[in-house]
Design a protein around this motif. Structure first.
Motif, mmCIF file in Angstrom:
data_model
loop_
_atom_site.group_PDB
_atom_site.id
_atom_site.type_symbol
_atom_site.label_atom_id
_atom_site.label_comp_id
_atom_site.label_asym_id
_atom_site.label_seq_id
_atom_site.Cartn_x
_atom_site.Cartn_y
_atom_site.Cartn_z
ATOM 1 N N THR A 121 -6.210 5.406 2.184
ATOM 2 C CA THR A 121 -4.961 6.136 2.313
ATOM 3 C C THR A 121 -3.775 5.380 2.870
ATOM 4 N N SER A 122 -4.244 4.469 3.829
ATOM 5 C CA SER A 122 -3.051 3.768 4.598
ATOM 6 C C SER A 122 -2.532 2.945 3.716
ATOM 7 N N ARG A 123 -3.195 2.402 2.734
ATOM 8 C CA ARG A 123 -2.671 1.406 1.679
ATOM 9 C C ARG A 123 -1.696 2.287 0.908
ATOM 10 N N SER A 129 1.593 3.150 2.579
ATOM 11 C CA SER A 129 2.598 1.925 2.529
ATOM 12 C C SER A 129 2.886 1.787 1.049
#
Ligand code: ATP
Ligand code: MG
Length: 550
Positions: A149-151, A154
């Motif tokens: 999710t965080s990748r 970003s």
């Protein structure tokens, strides 16, 4: 999956003591494994194994957490796991799983979304591999699920940023290409990295054929290319922009006179990263400047020519003016000489009349006087003729005396100005029947003969004018001497001189009598003033007594 955990655990337990000779490599391995464990613990990586024949999935606790499943449900058919997949991705995943055994190397990798019960969307990467039995039939399908999710966030941000940048650059390009000025950017080696449409049109090039080239490669004249390169370098070195002008004709034949500005573009550290340029066609302005310069020059030439002409004409005029002045001076001298000659002639004529004609008449008068006592011997007509002759001779004598006195009063020479003027005024009163008076001091001192003649002639002319033009009943003459000057005042109570005539007299354009008076006075350094109105005319003359008579 448990196998993986076991392996990783065993790696941890097998870690040798810190003092082992292989400690460095093993310490690194241990650290990597710890990081891996923490990743697992952080719920970011989960594992599963799917028994494809029996349709039974065995998942680890991480996967159960990730898929929002009760840990006891971490074992079950594949469909029980599919429910956690985002509805929009479910079909795609099902298809992908189904076709996984057909993929290269039996591998599978793709990104999907999970829709959690709290509505949160979690991005996962699923990586799997199919394992086959000896007959080649797919048997197991196992793999990992990674929370990305965080990748993804970003990546999304980067994508947004990229599309914003891309949009911005499109806007810049569109705006810069819509202007008629040339806009461009150079890199540190003076190569174009951006060129707007207007400049491409001038060159007749496409962007891809211009980008990456410098002025030499774009076939700019050697000297100009060198100068422009040096100026670009100067902007990099000095960090300051510059403005210059040049003439340029492109290989397409288009060109003109241009003004250009090179400005530094700084990077975040304050170094000049690029040089931006803007060029404007100033051909028209240059042409106008040139025309203006030429018209100024021709104006200056014209003015110089005019100046020369004016100087020439001024010199001519000055010459003519001095000639006129000389001539008028000569004329003045001539008229003065004329008046003096007239005076001398008058004096000679007066003497002649007195001495010859007067003497002859005196002789006739004596003869008449001799005949007169014998007249009674004649007849009546003869006697009357003798009588008349006597009267006629006396009259002629009186007339001749008057004429000769007026031409030149002998009194002037003998008894002086005062007596001569008194005789003049009295005679004038007699002849004109005008009440004429003279006021002159008994002790009026004698002046030089020329000065006395001048004063006498001025008074004579004034009285003649009163008689001829004023219709005055009175005439007053006053002659005084004061502070080395003779003052003459003659006034009447007549009708006055009309305004136009008076102006002409003042200008010296009319009145021979007045001009004569002025000339005489000027000769002695004197002045004349004429005042006139409805109640009469007043003439004032002043003369300096240069050499008073003894
Ligand atoms: N006392 C006066 N009253 C009225 N008008 C005068 C008087 N004296 C001169 N004028 C006017 O000024 C004019 C100019 O006088 P000026 O003596 O110069 O010339 P003139 O008497 O006409 O001619 P000239 O003296 O040569 O015989 C005269 O023609 C007359 O019109
Ligand atoms: Mg006159």
């Amino acid at each position: 999956m448990p196998k993986t955990r076991k392996r990783s655990n065993s790696v941890r337990h097998k870690t040798p003591a810190k003092t082992s000779p292989r400690s460095h490599a093993e310490r690194a391995l241990l650290a990597a494994n710890q990081r891996f464990q923490s990743v697992l613990y952080a719920n970011e990586v989960a594992t599963w194994t799917w028994d494809m024949v029996r349709n039974r999935v065995v998942a680890d606790q991480n996967l159960a957490r990730m898929f929002d499943l009760n840990p006891k449900d971490a074992v079950g058919p594949i469909e029980s796991f599919m429910a956690a997949i985002h509805p929009d991705d479910r079909f795609r995943l099902a298809q992908a799983i189904r076709s996984a055994p057909d993929g290269a190397n039996d591998c599978f990798e793709s990104d999907y979304r999970l829709l959690r019960k709290d509505g949160r969307v979690v991005w996962i990467t699923i990586r799997g591999k199919v394992e086959r039995d000896r007959a080649g039939k797919p048997k197991y399908f196992f793999g990992v699920v990674i929370d990305v999710t965080s990748r993804k966030i970003s990546e999304q941000k980067a994508e947004e940023l990229y599309s914003r940048l891309e949009r911005q650059s499109r806007i810049y390009d569109a705006s810069l290409s819509s202007i008629t000025d040339f806009a461009y950017i150079f890199d540190a080696r003076g190569r174009f990295i951006y060129v707007n449409q207007a400049l491409l049109d001038l060159w007749g090039l496409k962007l891809e054929n211009a980008v990456g080239k410098d002025f030499y490669e774009l076939k700019y004249p050697e000297e100009l290319a060198k100068r422009l390169h040096e100026q670009i370098q100067l902007v990099f070195d000095t960090k300051a922009g510059l403005v210059d002008e040049t003439q340029y004709t492109s290989p397409t034949g288009m060109g003109g006179y241009y003004e250009y500005i090179f400005s530094p573009v700084f990077d975040s550290s304050g170094k000049v990263e690029l040089v931006a340029g803007l060029t404007r066609d100033i051909t028209q302005r240059k042409r106008e400047e040139e025309e203006l310069k030429q018209s100024r020059e021709s104006l200056r030439a014209l003015a110089a020519g005019l100046e020369a002409q004016v100087q020439l004409r001024t010199a001519e005029l000055e010459k003519r003016n001095s000639e006129v002045l000389k001539q008028s001076e000569e004329l003045r001298q001539l008229s003065l000489r004329l008046m003096q000659t007239q005076d001398q002639e008058g004096r000679r004529l007066a003497r002649e009349l007195h001495d010859s004609v007067g003497q002859l008449l005196a002789a006739i008068a004596m003869n008449v006087a001799t005949v007169k006592p014998q007249a009674h011997k004649l007849d009546q007509a003869g006697a009357r003729a003798v009588e008349e002759n006597g009267l006629l001779v006396e009259t002629i004598l009186a007339e001749i005396r008057t004429i000769s006195y007026l031409l030149h009063p002998p009194l002037l020479d003998e008894l002086g100005l005062r007596s001569a003027l008194q005789w003049l005024v009295e005679g004038f009163a007699d002849r004109s029947k005008i009440d004429a008076r003279i006021d002159i001091a008994p002790d009026f001192r004698r002046l030089s003969p020329d000065l006395e003649t001048a004063v006498f002639r001025v008074v004579q002319e004034c009285l003649a004018n009163i008689h001829r033009h004023s219709a005055s009943k009175t005439a007053t003459v006053a002659v005084t001497q004061k502070s080395g000057h003779v003052n003459i005042l003659v006034y009447d109570e007549g009708k006055g001189i009309d305004t136009d005539r008076l102006r002409e007299i003042s200008d010296g354009t009319a009145g021979v009598g007045f001009r004569g008076m002025r000339e005489r006075l000027r000769h002695f350094g004197g002045t004349l003033d004429v005042r006139s109105g409805a109640t009469g005319t007043k003439i004032t003359a002043t003369l300096p007594i240069e050499s008073p008579a003894p």
